[in-house]
Scaffold this motif. Structure first.
Motif, PDB file in Angstrom:
ATOM      1  N   ILE A 174       4.106   5.642  -5.724  1.00  0.00           N
ATOM      2  CA  ILE A 174       4.177   5.547  -7.188  1.00  0.00           C
ATOM      3  C   ILE A 174       3.191   6.514  -7.836  1.00  0.00           C
ATOM      4  O   ILE A 174       3.547   7.286  -8.740  1.00  0.00           O
ATOM      5  CB  ILE A 174       3.894   4.098  -7.655  1.00  0.00           C
ATOM      6  N   MET A 175       1.951   6.494  -7.385  1.00  0.00           N
ATOM      7  CA  MET A 175       0.945   7.379  -7.977  1.00  0.00           C
ATOM      8  C   MET A 175       1.267   8.844  -7.705  1.00  0.00           C
ATOM      9  O   MET A 175       1.056   9.709  -8.571  1.00  0.00           O
ATOM     10  CB  MET A 175      -0.439   7.017  -7.447  1.00  0.00           C
ATOM     11  N   ALA A 176       1.794   9.149  -6.517  1.00  0.00           N
ATOM     12  CA  ALA A 176       2.165  10.537  -6.221  1.00  0.00           C
ATOM     13  C   ALA A 176       3.279  11.017  -7.148  1.00  0.00           C
ATOM     14  O   ALA A 176       3.231  12.145  -7.677  1.00  0.00           O
ATOM     15  CB  ALA A 176       2.600  10.651  -4.759  1.00  0.00           C
ATOM     16  N   GLU A 177       4.289  10.180  -7.372  1.00  0.00           N
ATOM     17  CA  GLU A 177       5.385  10.584  -8.265  1.00  0.00           C
ATOM     18  C   GLU A 177       4.894  10.730  -9.702  1.00  0.00           C
ATOM     19  O   GLU A 177       5.347  11.628 -10.430  1.00  0.00           O
ATOM     20  CB  GLU A 177       6.526   9.572  -8.185  1.00  0.00           C
ATOM     21  N   LEU A 178       3.974   9.885 -10.134  1.00  0.00           N
ATOM     22  CA  LEU A 178       3.435  10.029 -11.491  1.00  0.00           C
ATOM     23  C   LEU A 178       2.670  11.340 -11.633  1.00  0.00           C
ATOM     24  O   LEU A 178       2.737  11.993 -12.690  1.00  0.00           O
ATOM     25  CB  LEU A 178       2.525   8.840 -11.815  1.00  0.00           C
ATOM     26  N   MET A 179       1.958  11.751 -10.609  1.00  0.00           N
ATOM     27  CA  MET A 179       1.239  13.026 -10.677  1.00  0.00           C
ATOM     28  C   MET A 179       2.199  14.202 -10.703  1.00  0.00           C
ATOM     29  O   MET A 179       1.909  15.234 -11.307  1.00  0.00           O
ATOM     30  CB  MET A 179       0.285  13.156  -9.481  1.00  0.00           C
TER      31      MET A 179
ATOM     32  N   PRO B 152      11.787   3.820  -0.651  1.00  0.00           N
ATOM     33  CA  PRO B 152      11.722   2.450  -0.141  1.00  0.00           C
ATOM     34  C   PRO B 152      10.785   2.414   1.062  1.00  0.00           C
ATOM     35  O   PRO B 152      10.913   3.236   1.979  1.00  0.00           O
ATOM     36  CB  PRO B 152      13.169   2.140   0.260  1.00  0.00           C
ATOM     37  N   PRO B 153       9.813   1.498   1.090  1.00  0.00           N
ATOM     38  CA  PRO B 153       8.874   1.482   2.214  1.00  0.00           C
ATOM     39  C   PRO B 153       9.546   1.350   3.574  1.00  0.00           C
ATOM     40  O   PRO B 153       9.072   1.902   4.565  1.00  0.00           O
ATOM     41  CB  PRO B 153       7.991   0.267   1.903  1.00  0.00           C
TER      42      PRO B 153
ATOM     43  N   ALA C 295       0.828  -1.205   0.000  1.00  0.00           N
ATOM     44  CA  ALA C 295       0.000   0.000   0.000  1.00  0.00           C
ATOM     45  C   ALA C 295       0.863   1.255   0.000  1.00  0.00           C
ATOM     46  O   ALA C 295       0.584   2.224  -0.726  1.00  0.00           O
ATOM     47  CB  ALA C 295      -0.923  -0.011   1.216  1.00  0.00           C
ATOM     48  N   THR C 296       1.914   1.244   0.814  1.00  0.00           N
ATOM     49  CA  THR C 296       2.809   2.403   0.873  1.00  0.00           C
ATOM     50  C   THR C 296       3.476   2.653  -0.472  1.00  0.00           C
ATOM     51  O   THR C 296       3.534   3.794  -0.964  1.00  0.00           O
ATOM     52  CB  THR C 296       3.876   2.181   1.958  1.00  0.00           C
ATOM     53  N   ALA C 297       3.981   1.584  -1.101  1.00  0.00           N
ATOM     54  CA  ALA C 297       4.656   1.742  -2.394  1.00  0.00           C
ATOM     55  C   ALA C 297       3.699   2.264  -3.466  1.00  0.00           C
ATOM     56  O   ALA C 297       4.059   3.145  -4.265  1.00  0.00           O
ATOM     57  CB  ALA C 297       5.256   0.404  -2.821  1.00  0.00           C
ATOM     58  N   LEU C 298       2.481   1.734  -3.514  1.00  0.00           N
ATOM     59  CA  LEU C 298       1.513   2.183  -4.524  1.00  0.00           C
ATOM     60  C   LEU C 298       1.185   3.665  -4.363  1.00  0.00           C
ATOM     61  O   LEU C 298       1.045   4.404  -5.357  1.00  0.00           O
ATOM     62  CB  LEU C 298       0.238   1.351  -4.427  1.00  0.00           C
ATOM     63  N   GLN C 299       1.053   4.129  -3.138  1.00  0.00           N
ATOM     64  CA  GLN C 299       0.761   5.543  -2.920  1.00  0.00           C
ATOM     65  C   GLN C 299       1.900   6.429  -3.427  1.00  0.00           C
ATOM     66  O   GLN C 299       1.664   7.462  -4.059  1.00  0.00           O
ATOM     67  CB  GLN C 299       0.512   5.792  -1.430  1.00  0.00           C
TER      68      GLN C 299
ATOM     69  N   ARG D 251       7.365  -1.183 -15.239  1.00  0.00           N
ATOM     70  CA  ARG D 251       8.267  -1.787 -14.247  1.00  0.00           C
ATOM     71  C   ARG D 251       9.414  -0.829 -13.902  1.00  0.00           C
ATOM     72  O   ARG D 251       9.886  -0.814 -12.761  1.00  0.00           O
ATOM     73  CB  ARG D 251       8.815  -3.109 -14.775  1.00  0.00           C
ATOM     74  N   LEU D 252       9.863  -0.050 -14.864  1.00  0.00           N
ATOM     75  CA  LEU D 252      10.892   0.947 -14.569  1.00  0.00           C
ATOM     76  C   LEU D 252      10.344   2.012 -13.621  1.00  0.00           C
ATOM     77  O   LEU D 252      11.062   2.499 -12.739  1.00  0.00           O
ATOM     78  CB  LEU D 252      11.387   1.605 -15.859  1.00  0.00           C
ATOM     79  N   VAL D 253       9.080   2.376 -13.815  1.00  0.00           N
ATOM     80  CA  VAL D 253       8.435   3.335 -12.919  1.00  0.00           C
ATOM     81  C   VAL D 253       8.412   2.800 -11.493  1.00  0.00           C
ATOM     82  O   VAL D 253       8.709   3.512 -10.533  1.00  0.00           O
ATOM     83  CB  VAL D 253       7.003   3.647 -13.412  1.00  0.00           C
ATOM     84  N   ILE D 254       8.061   1.533 -11.341  1.00  0.00           N
ATOM     85  CA  ILE D 254       8.030   0.920 -10.011  1.00  0.00           C
ATOM     86  C   ILE D 254       9.425   0.924  -9.387  1.00  0.00           C
ATOM     87  O   ILE D 254       9.598   1.256  -8.204  1.00  0.00           O
ATOM     88  CB  ILE D 254       7.466  -0.514 -10.097  1.00  0.00           C
ATOM     89  N   LYS D 255      10.427   0.574 -10.160  1.00  0.00           N
ATOM     90  CA  LYS D 255      11.798   0.579  -9.641  1.00  0.00           C
ATOM     91  C   LYS D 255      12.213   1.970  -9.171  1.00  0.00           C
ATOM     92  O   LYS D 255      12.802   2.126  -8.092  1.00  0.00           O
ATOM     93  CB  LYS D 255      12.778   0.103 -10.726  1.00  0.00           C
ATOM     94  N   GLU D 256      11.910   2.970  -9.975  1.00  0.00           N
ATOM     95  CA  GLU D 256      12.332   4.323  -9.619  1.00  0.00           C
ATOM     96  C   GLU D 256      11.609   4.818  -8.368  1.00  0.00           C
ATOM     97  O   GLU D 256      12.200   5.500  -7.532  1.00  0.00           O
ATOM     98  CB  GLU D 256      12.088   5.270 -10.800  1.00  0.00           C
ATOM     99  N   ALA D 257      10.334   4.453  -8.220  1.00  0.00           N
ATOM    100  CA  ALA D 257       9.612   4.833  -7.003  1.00  0.00           C
ATOM    101  C   ALA D 257      10.187   4.117  -5.783  1.00  0.00           C
ATOM    102  O   ALA D 257      10.292   4.712  -4.699  1.00  0.00           O
ATOM    103  CB  ALA D 257       8.126   4.517  -7.163  1.00  0.00           C
TER     104      ALA D 257
END
Length: 510
Positions: A320-325, A371-372, A314-318, A360-366
């Motif tokens: 990721i979406m914040a960085e994309l915004m 890191p949670p 949950a922490t990682a997904l939040q 997957r690159l987006v996930i890695k960069e987040a």
């Protein structure tokens, strides 16, 4: 850690003088005894509290990164009565988690944790290094978290991802922001709990609330933890009472949970599919183990797996979406890839994830930036040894500052910027061999549930990018998005992430 009170700030000059005199006497006494240990460098300390004041007013991983910049990549702190070594470089992390991995293969167990988890009843997180831990680790990797077992829970993940998307689509009228943090937490928790204890468990909400309270308790360092030899600390702290109460609640609840599963197994009234608790009970019944698997062990493993499977996802997904915004270019590129790969589909399935290279690159960069577990999970030195030429005494707690390492300009170009393309060449990964990037740790104590967590991330993220365009609430710009952290068990966002979803591909009804 909260800011220091005003009266303590006013006393700091006097305490600094006293501290200098106290340290001078301590060093003289040690030299008089012939002590020749070459300990890692330290900041200046105060009597009693040691270096705690250096951490006041900042999150620990940030404060420790700033201290390491002045005192070195391997640094010794005294947090009350706890000796702590902090590794803040890839070289130091490599020494701790590879070269000296066996010396640092156990976990510290604080006085408060011991009130909840009795000696010998540890699961996978807190178990001391030895035969029992090796056996539990083997069960996790071979039985509970193998590729085959993770794949068996695919229907659960896809069902919960569909529920998440429907909740986003229906949460508010058009142009209203939804609390994405809350929805992502529910998705991660429900997906994990269904895999661990099954859909048939009627008190799942109570279970979630109880574990959430437990996570908050475990995230706190109390006076008895900071001063483990002090009886006074135990007397004045309210934490022992809270921990004992939590243990009582947990015992009653987990006993009922195990009994429910045992009765279902005995009656053979299930659907033939095993959740992870069923697997543990089956292994216990078969009994062919060098170290007996007790019911208390099983309860601890269940709690560990929930914390690892839900809180971190949950922490990682939040993040990721914040960085994309905050980075519309990256958002557009990721959405274009997802929509090209899934063109014409009504839903996202796990069969579709293999072609989503940029996502997957987006996930890695987040995970690099956020890191949670920024300090990973602490280790404890089992045997006195040397790290980077410094002596680390047995019993010392060791933190690896994965957050600081992943933002170090020595290893990363433009380390504070969100640039997924930096992983394009595939030279650096998070599987425990590249110590510049270790969000899941490395060595014997590396997170065994990495695959379990990543597939949750990928499935949910692909669905959110495919079905919706995303906007910030009215009047907000990307630069206005608050990225402040708060520290619990994980480094969460301080503020909930509220975004406006715009349906691009309709979400199928249930």
């Amino acid at each position: 850690m909260a800011s220091l009170p005003l009266h303590l700030l006013l006393l700091l000059p006097l305490l600094a003088v006293v501290s200098f005199l106290w340290l001078h006497r301590a060093v003289s006494r040690r030299r008089g005894r012939g002590g020749g240990a070459r300990l890692p460098p330290s900041p200046w300390a105060l009597p009693v509290i040691g270096h705690l004041h250096h951490l006041a007013g900042a999150l620990p991983h940030r404060a420790m990164r700033n201290l390491a910049a002045r005192h070195g990549e391997l640094m010794l702190l005294r947090l009350g009565g706890l000796p702590v070594v902090v590794a803040s470089s890839a070289d130091a992390a490599r020494e701790v988690m590879r070269a000296r991995d066996l010396d640092f293969a156990t976990r510290p167990v604080t006085r408060m944790v011991r009130l909840v988890i009795p000696d010998g009843a540890e699961g996978i997180i807190f178990a001391p290094y030895g035969g029992g831990w090796r056996q539990t680790r083997r069960i996790c990797t071979v039985e509970l978290l193998s590729a085959r077992r993770v794949q068996s829970f695919r229907p659960v993940r896809e069902e919960e991802a569909g529920r998440l998307l429907r909740a986003v689509a229906s949460a508010a009228p058009p142009a209203w922001a939804v609390n994405l943090s809350e929805l992502l937490s529910v998705y991660a928790a429900d997906s994990s709990v269904r895999a661990i204890i099954g859909s048939r468990f009627k008190d799942r909400d109570t279970f979630l609330a109880m574990l959430e309270r437990g996570l908050k308790l475990f995230a706190k360092l109390s006076l008895p933890d900071l001063f483990p030899s002090s009886r006074l600390a135990m007397l004045v702290s309210r934490m022992p009472g809270r921990m004992k109460q939590h243990r009582q609640e947990t015992v009653v609840f987990m006993d009922a949970l195990v009994r429910d599963h045992e009765e279902s197994r005995a009656a053979d009234d299930g659907d033939g599919k095993e959740d992870l608790l069923d697997v543990l009970l089956r292994i216990q019944t078969e009994g062919d183990l060098p170290v007996p698997l007790t019911t208390d062990n099983i309860k601890s493993v269940v709690g560990d797996m929930f914390a690892g499977g839900s809180e971190t996802a949950a922490t990682a997904l939040q993040w990721i979406m914040a960085e994309l915004m905050r980075n519309p270019r990256v958002m557009q590129k990721a959405q274009d890839e997802v929509r090209r790969a899934l063109a014409g589909r009504q839903t996202v399935t796990e069969d579709d994830l293999g072609d989503l290279h940029y996502m997957r690159l987006v996930i890695k960069e987040a995970l690099r930036l956020h890191p949670p577990l920024p300090l990973l999970l602490p280790r404890e030195c089992r045997n006195s040894c040397q790290v980077l030429g410094f002596d680390v005494p047995a019993g010392t707690i060791v933190f690896v500052n994965a957050w600081a390492i992943a933002r170090d300009p020595k290893y990363w170009d433009k380390p504070e910027e969100f640039v997924p393309e930096r992983f394009e060449d595939g030279k650096i990964d998070f599987k425990g061999t590249d110590f510049e990037f270790i969000p899941f740790g490395a060595g014997r104590r590396m997170c065994p549930g990495m695959a379990f967590g990543l597939v949750h991330l990928e499935l949910a993220l692909a669905g959110l990018l495919y079905h919706f365009d995303w906007e910030l609430p009215l009047g907000m710009e990307a630069a206005d998005l608050d990225m402040t952290e708060e520290m619990g068990v994980t480094a969460r966002r301080l503020q909930d992430l509220r975004l406006v979803p715009v349906v691009r591909v309709p979400v199928p009804v249930e």
